[in-house]
Motif scaffolding. Structure first.
Motif, PDB file in Angstrom:
ATOM      1  N   THR A 229       0.837  -1.193   0.000  1.00  0.00           N
ATOM      2  CA  THR A 229       0.000   0.000   0.000  1.00  0.00           C
ATOM      3  C   THR A 229       0.872   1.243   0.000  1.00  0.00           C
ATOM      4  OG1 THR A 229      -1.730  -1.134   1.245  1.00  0.00           O
ATOM      5  CG2 THR A 229      -1.787   1.269   1.248  1.00  0.00           C
ATOM      6  N   LEU A 230       0.504   2.234  -0.818  1.00  0.00           N
ATOM      7  CA  LEU A 230       1.174   3.529  -0.826  1.00  0.00           C
ATOM      8  C   LEU A 230       0.233   4.559  -0.209  1.00  0.00           C
ATOM      9  CD1 LEU A 230       2.801   3.616  -4.400  1.00  0.00           C
ATOM     10  CD2 LEU A 230       3.822   2.872  -2.242  1.00  0.00           C
ATOM     11  N   GLU A 231       0.524   4.944   1.013  1.00  0.00           N
ATOM     12  CA  GLU A 231      -0.306   5.932   1.703  1.00  0.00           C
ATOM     13  C   GLU A 231       0.172   7.332   1.327  1.00  0.00           C
ATOM     14  OE1 GLU A 231      -0.002   5.148   5.852  1.00  0.00           O
ATOM     15  OE2 GLU A 231      -1.194   3.297   5.764  1.00  0.00           O
ATOM     16  N   ASN A 232      -0.707   8.113   0.701  1.00  0.00           N
ATOM     17  CA  ASN A 232      -0.330   9.472   0.310  1.00  0.00           C
ATOM     18  C   ASN A 232      -0.698  10.456   1.405  1.00  0.00           C
ATOM     19  OD1 ASN A 232      -0.833  12.249  -1.128  1.00  0.00           O
ATOM     20  ND2 ASN A 232       0.514  11.049  -2.453  1.00  0.00           N
ATOM     21  N   ARG A 233       0.282  11.212   1.878  1.00  0.00           N
ATOM     22  CA  ARG A 233       0.072  12.113   3.005  1.00  0.00           C
ATOM     23  C   ARG A 233      -0.535  13.445   2.594  1.00  0.00           C
ATOM     24  NH1 ARG A 233       5.982  10.988   5.812  1.00  0.00           N
ATOM     25  NH2 ARG A 233       5.452   8.974   6.770  1.00  0.00           N
ATOM     26  N   ASP A 234      -0.533  13.726   1.275  1.00  0.00           N
ATOM     27  CA  ASP A 234      -1.156  14.967   0.803  1.00  0.00           C
ATOM     28  C   ASP A 234      -2.652  14.795   0.576  1.00  0.00           C
ATOM     29  OD1 ASP A 234       1.238  16.455   0.761  1.00  0.00           O
ATOM     30  OD2 ASP A 234       1.785  15.573  -1.176  1.00  0.00           O
ATOM     31  N   THR A 235      -3.032  13.696  -0.031  1.00  0.00           N
ATOM     32  CA  THR A 235      -4.442  13.487  -0.385  1.00  0.00           C
ATOM     33  C   THR A 235      -5.183  12.623   0.623  1.00  0.00           C
ATOM     34  OG1 THR A 235      -3.973  11.495  -1.694  1.00  0.00           O
ATOM     35  CG2 THR A 235      -3.794  13.623  -2.816  1.00  0.00           C
ATOM     36  N   GLY A 236      -4.454  11.843   1.420  1.00  0.00           N
ATOM     37  CA  GLY A 236      -5.095  10.928   2.353  1.00  0.00           C
ATOM     38  C   GLY A 236      -5.637   9.678   1.698  1.00  0.00           C
ATOM     39  N   ASN A 237      -5.341   9.479   0.424  1.00  0.00           N
ATOM     40  CA  ASN A 237      -5.813   8.309  -0.314  1.00  0.00           C
ATOM     41  C   ASN A 237      -4.692   7.292  -0.484  1.00  0.00           C
ATOM     42  OD1 ASN A 237      -8.403   9.460  -0.684  1.00  0.00           O
ATOM     43  ND2 ASN A 237      -7.654  10.610  -2.465  1.00  0.00           N
ATOM     44  N   ASP A 238      -5.070   6.031  -0.643  1.00  0.00           N
ATOM     45  CA  ASP A 238      -4.097   4.947  -0.778  1.00  0.00           C
ATOM     46  C   ASP A 238      -3.975   4.479  -2.221  1.00  0.00           C
ATOM     47  OD1 ASP A 238      -3.816   5.063   1.934  1.00  0.00           O
ATOM     48  OD2 ASP A 238      -4.948   3.231   2.357  1.00  0.00           O
ATOM     49  N   GLY A 239      -2.731   4.317  -2.659  1.00  0.00           N
ATOM     50  CA  GLY A 239      -2.447   3.689  -3.937  1.00  0.00           C
ATOM     51  C   GLY A 239      -1.800   2.335  -3.696  1.00  0.00           C
ATOM     52  N   ARG A 240      -1.219   1.753  -4.755  1.00  0.00           N
ATOM     53  CA  ARG A 240      -0.594   0.445  -4.608  1.00  0.00           C
ATOM     54  C   ARG A 240       0.737   0.410  -5.352  1.00  0.00           C
ATOM     55  NH1 ARG A 240      -2.904  -2.600  -1.501  1.00  0.00           N
ATOM     56  NH2 ARG A 240      -1.200  -4.105  -1.721  1.00  0.00           N
ATOM     57  N   ARG A 241       1.574  -0.489  -4.866  1.00  0.00           N
ATOM     58  CA  ARG A 241       2.826  -0.812  -5.554  1.00  0.00           C
ATOM     59  C   ARG A 241       2.840  -2.321  -5.789  1.00  0.00           C
ATOM     60  NH1 ARG A 241       8.812  -1.326  -2.908  1.00  0.00           N
ATOM     61  NH2 ARG A 241      10.048  -1.174  -4.802  1.00  0.00           N
ATOM     62  N   ASN A 242       3.033  -2.713  -7.037  1.00  0.00           N
ATOM     63  CA  ASN A 242       3.122  -4.118  -7.400  1.00  0.00           C
ATOM     64  C   ASN A 242       4.403  -4.355  -8.192  1.00  0.00           C
ATOM     65  OD1 ASN A 242       0.486  -4.909  -6.361  1.00  0.00           O
ATOM     66  ND2 ASN A 242      -0.369  -3.796  -8.104  1.00  0.00           N
ATOM     67  N   ALA A 243       5.028  -5.503  -7.950  1.00  0.00           N
ATOM     68  CA  ALA A 243       6.240  -5.854  -8.698  1.00  0.00           C
ATOM     69  C   ALA A 243       6.326  -7.373  -8.835  1.00  0.00           C
ATOM     70  CB  ALA A 243       7.488  -5.321  -7.988  1.00  0.00           C
ATOM     71  N   VAL A 244       6.800  -7.824  -9.971  1.00  0.00           N
ATOM     72  CA  VAL A 244       7.040  -9.250 -10.203  1.00  0.00           C
ATOM     73  C   VAL A 244       8.401  -9.390 -10.870  1.00  0.00           C
ATOM     74  CG1 VAL A 244       4.613  -9.890 -10.382  1.00  0.00           C
ATOM     75  CG2 VAL A 244       5.853  -9.168 -12.435  1.00  0.00           C
ATOM     76  N   ALA A 245       9.031 -10.545 -10.695  1.00  0.00           N
ATOM     77  CA  ALA A 245      10.351 -10.772 -11.301  1.00  0.00           C
ATOM     78  C   ALA A 245      10.544 -12.254 -11.561  1.00  0.00           C
ATOM     79  CB  ALA A 245      11.466 -10.255 -10.391  1.00  0.00           C
ATOM     80  N   VAL A 246      11.277 -12.556 -12.614  1.00  0.00           N
ATOM     81  CA  VAL A 246      11.776 -13.907 -12.867  1.00  0.00           C
ATOM     82  C   VAL A 246      13.291 -13.810 -12.944  1.00  0.00           C
ATOM     83  CG1 VAL A 246       9.716 -14.779 -14.016  1.00  0.00           C
ATOM     84  CG2 VAL A 246      11.472 -13.610 -15.365  1.00  0.00           C
ATOM     85  N   HIS A 247      13.990 -14.821 -12.410  1.00  0.00           N
ATOM     86  CA  HIS A 247      15.452 -14.739 -12.411  1.00  0.00           C
ATOM     87  C   HIS A 247      16.089 -16.094 -12.681  1.00  0.00           C
ATOM     88  CE1 HIS A 247      14.999 -16.121  -8.142  1.00  0.00           C
ATOM     89  NE2 HIS A 247      16.174 -16.715  -8.391  1.00  0.00           N
ATOM     90  N   TYR A 248      17.331 -16.023 -13.113  1.00  0.00           N
ATOM     91  CA  TYR A 248      18.161 -17.218 -13.326  1.00  0.00           C
ATOM     92  C   TYR A 248      19.574 -16.899 -12.846  1.00  0.00           C
ATOM     93  CZ  TYR A 248      21.346 -20.493 -15.528  1.00  0.00           C
ATOM     94  OH  TYR A 248      22.350 -21.411 -15.735  1.00  0.00           O
ATOM     95  N   SER A 249      20.179 -17.839 -12.142  1.00  0.00           N
ATOM     96  CA  SER A 249      21.598 -17.730 -11.819  1.00  0.00           C
ATOM     97  C   SER A 249      22.237 -19.087 -12.062  1.00  0.00           C
ATOM     98  CB  SER A 249      21.817 -17.282 -10.365  1.00  0.00           C
ATOM     99  OG  SER A 249      21.303 -18.238  -9.456  1.00  0.00           O
ATOM    100  N   GLY A 250      23.446 -19.078 -12.610  1.00  0.00           N
ATOM    101  CA  GLY A 250      24.129 -20.325 -12.935  1.00  0.00           C
ATOM    102  C   GLY A 250      25.614 -20.236 -12.686  1.00  0.00           C
ATOM    103  N   LYS A 251      26.213 -21.383 -12.391  1.00  0.00           N
ATOM    104  CA  LYS A 251      27.647 -21.453 -12.111  1.00  0.00           C
ATOM    105  C   LYS A 251      28.220 -22.686 -12.791  1.00  0.00           C
ATOM    106  CE  LYS A 251      31.169 -19.794  -9.623  1.00  0.00           C
ATOM    107  NZ  LYS A 251      31.693 -18.432  -9.824  1.00  0.00           N
ATOM    108  N   GLN A 252      29.286 -22.482 -13.552  1.00  0.00           N
ATOM    109  CA  GLN A 252      30.018 -23.583 -14.169  1.00  0.00           C
ATOM    110  C   GLN A 252      31.506 -23.311 -13.986  1.00  0.00           C
ATOM    111  OE1 GLN A 252      30.680 -23.822 -18.429  1.00  0.00           O
ATOM    112  NE2 GLN A 252      29.927 -25.942 -18.445  1.00  0.00           N
TER     113      GLN A 252
END
Length: 392
Positions: A229-252
């Motif tokens: 939740t993103l609480e805005n202190r100027d307007t008093g209204n709530d927004g949102r933050r969403n994030a997704v990720a895919v990852h790969y790590s490899g060692k040879q």
């Protein structure tokens, strides 16, 4: 970019290395509790801006507790006076906590951590091999610590981490509204045009990863999701933050590869434009595009040899590229490329990196407040960075 090599600079470096190599000892209070820390110096060189600075960077103190059941970690950092904090009078005028959590191990494969701990998202623990970190750090996805609880479970090749975070890290001491180790959603300082005033609350994050063999590569693939939740202190209204990720790590053998793609979408309820959200950290605040894709690629090579009569060891060579491609048509893509090496020199750990950036707030003098939003100079800039640390 060629490296300056004046005799004056060489003598300065040598003097500081001798200072950092002064005797220091970790304190083992009990069989379970260790106290330690680090003293680090930094060297910044940017001929285009006539910058050549060498001085004290960071002092931090840390504590770690480990037993069969109880665990914990705390770290507190001090900055100031030296570049880039030359605007402060005394060392320690900027200070904040990085970690402060306690945990309980149900068994060797299950634990919970409560307090200021690292949010489990994407490549872990960092989005690559670099010391300076990627653009993921400055848009608030990499190396982020918040206050809450995290559950970790290892089951065979599968690793699950899930967290609930009530609030961001506590503000430390400094001159800005963004005085934290992590880059996070913040109120804007007066110099940030079109800045916003949001605070992140109730962050829920899940990370699932699986170890597997792909040919001769020991690999990990994973997916992460975050919402808050993103609480805005100027307007008093709530927004949102969403994030997704895919990852790969490899060692040879000596070779390492890390890849990641992430999407961040924030829908703030700002009094002004919803296309930007102000973030802050390390005694500064700046605008970030509210929607965009992050791409990271990292290639590394470990050299299993010692040099200079065994004084130099643990050499790693690496190249890292990250880009933040913003959704708003008029916003310019931010890019960061780092070519570097890290190694141990006796009791010192040293990272030397050539930083190359475009619309990057921390490289080459592009706009600090707007580079990650509409954009900055929109041209490639570069500078040299070195960090020398004595860890105890």
């Amino acid at each position: 970019m060629s490296l300056p090599a004046s005799l004056r600079l060489k003598s300065t470096c040598a003097a500081l290395l001798c200072t950092l190599a002064a005797p220091a000892m970790a304190i083992q209070v009990t069989d379970n509790l260790d106290l330690g820390g680090a003293i680090r110096a930094r060297w910044d060189v940017d001929p285009d801006r006539d910058i050549q600075k060498f001085g004290l960077d960071t002092v931090f103190l840390s504590a770690q507790y480990t037993s069969d059941t109880w665990i914990g970690e705390a770290q507190y950092r001090f900055y100031g006076r030296s570049y880039p904090y030359q605007y402060t009078k005394d060392y320690g005028d900027i200070q904040f906590a990085k970690l402060a959590w306690v945990g309980y191990k149900f068994n060797p494969d299950q634990q919970v951590q409560v307090g200021l701990n690292q949010v489990p998202f994407g490549l872990a623990p960092l989005f690559g091999s670099t010391f300076y970190e990627t653009l993921g750090n400055v848009i608030g996805l990499e190396d982020v610590q918040q206050v809450g609880a995290k559950y970790i479970q290892q089951r065979g090749d599968w690793n699950l981490q899930a967290g609930y975070y009530l609030r961001p890290a506590w503000q430390g001491k400094g001159t800005s509204k963004g005085v934290t180790y992590s880059s996070g959603v913040s109120g804007a300082d007066s110099y940030v045009a079109d800045g916003s005033d949001n605070q992140e609350r109730n962050t829920v994050v899940v990370r699932v990863a699986k170890m597997l063999e792909l040919g001769s590569w020991q690999s990990e693939v994973g997916v992460s999701g975050l919402t808050s939740t993103l609480e805005n202190r100027d307007t008093g209204n709530d927004g949102r933050r969403n994030a997704v990720a895919v990852h790969y790590s490899g060692k040879q053998g000596p070779w390492g590869v890390q890849l990641q793609a992430a999407r961040q979408q924030m829908s703030p309820r700002n009094a002004g434009s919803s296309e930007v959200v102000t973030l802050g950290g390390y005694d500064g605040t700046y605008n970030v595009a509210s929607r965009g894709n992050l791409y990271v690629a990292d290639l590394s090579y470990d050299i299993d040899a010692k040099y200079l009569f065994g004084q130099i060891s643990g050499v790693k060579l690496y190249a890292n590229y990250s880009a933040f491609d913003k959704s708003a048509d008029a916003f310019k893509t931010s890019q960061r490329m780092i070519l570097g090496t890290s190694f141990s020199f006796n009791k010192l750990w040293i990272a030397t990196e050539w930083l190359i950036g475009k619309n990057d707030p921390y490289i080459g003098g592009s706009s600090y407040a707007q580079s990650l939003a509409a954009g900055g100079s929109n041209q490639w800039e570069n500078q040299l960075y070195m960090n020398v640390g004595y860890y105890f």
